[in-house]
Design an enzyme around this catalytic site. Structure first.
Site, PDB file in Angstrom:
ATOM      1  N   ASP A   6       5.036  -5.614   2.421  1.00  0.00           N
ATOM      2  CA  ASP A   6       5.956  -4.493   1.484  1.00  0.00           C
ATOM      3  C   ASP A   6       6.448  -3.428   2.457  1.00  0.00           C
ATOM      4  O   ASP A   6       6.134  -3.312   3.577  1.00  0.00           O
ATOM      5  CB  ASP A   6       4.413  -4.016   0.835  1.00  0.00           C
ATOM      6  CG  ASP A   6       4.775  -2.864  -0.125  1.00  0.00           C
ATOM      7  OD1 ASP A   6       5.868  -3.268  -0.775  1.00  0.00           O
ATOM      8  OD2 ASP A   6       4.082  -1.794  -0.365  1.00  0.00           O
ATOM      9  N   ASP A   8       7.137   0.141   0.756  1.00  0.00           N
ATOM     10  CA  ASP A   8       6.808   1.571   0.241  1.00  0.00           C
ATOM     11  C   ASP A   8       5.328   1.710   0.871  1.00  0.00           C
ATOM     12  O   ASP A   8       4.243   1.063   0.023  1.00  0.00           O
ATOM     13  CB  ASP A   8       7.135   1.919  -1.172  1.00  0.00           C
ATOM     14  CG  ASP A   8       8.681   1.705  -1.254  1.00  0.00           C
ATOM     15  OD1 ASP A   8       9.417   2.166  -0.553  1.00  0.00           O
ATOM     16  OD2 ASP A   8       8.883   1.151  -2.595  1.00  0.00           O
TER      17      ASP A   8
END
Length: 172
Positions: A6, A8
């Site tokens: 991922d 963020d």
């Protein structure tokens, strides 16, 4: 083996950016010590607690986020053993698409555009997923690694990593 990583709150730090903008706009100090289990908007006065949503939807918000400590070096090391994909639910914030692509080019130029997936739901078929949002592990068949962030500190159902060094210790 393939790894989905991922962006963020795993590679990029939007919490730091939000606090910086909030302090600039309101002159009210917010610190980085957020209560476990809470989102950033739980720490601002109620009458302006949707400001985080305005910031995130602004063009340019995601372009200049700080990199999470150790992320660049760790991803380079992981690439020596794994096929690495960056997977971001960027469709939730359409203005973020170009920003995120440029951010990755600046900080992770060694990741091919073919290994970047901007999506809605993270229905990826990888062996490992590193993410801060447990909702992305629903239906995931591989090994989930929950990257610590204030909002997920009360969750105990997943294998947790607090730093990129811990990721390397577990996977290399």
């Amino acid at each position: 083996m393939r790894i989905a990583i991922d962006m963020d709150e795993v590679l990029a730090d939007p919490i730091f950016k939000f606090i910086e903008l909030y302090n600039r706009d309101y002159g009210i100090s917010l610190d980085l010590k957020l209560d476990p289990g809470n989102e950033i908007y739980h720490h601002v006065p109620e009458h302006i607690n949707n400001k985080w949503f305005d910031y995130i939807n602004e063009k340019g918000f995601f372009r200049h986020l700080p990199v999470i400590d150790g992320g660049v070096e760790a991803v380079k090391k992981l690439q020596e053993k794994y096929e690495v994909y960056i997977v971001s639910a960027a469709m939730e914030f359409p203005n973020s698409l170009e920003d995120k692509r440029h951010w990755l080019a600046d900080h992770f130029p060694f990741i091919s555009w073919k290994n970047i997936i901007f999506c809605g739901d993270k229905i990826v078929n990888t062996d490992i997923m590193i993410d801060d949002r447990a909702r992305n592990f629903v239906g995931f068949k591989g090994r989930p690694l929950l990257f610590s962030s204030p909002h997920n500190l009360l969750l105990t159902d997943y294998e947790r990593v607090d730093t990129w060094q811990q990721v390397l210790d577990k996977l290399l």
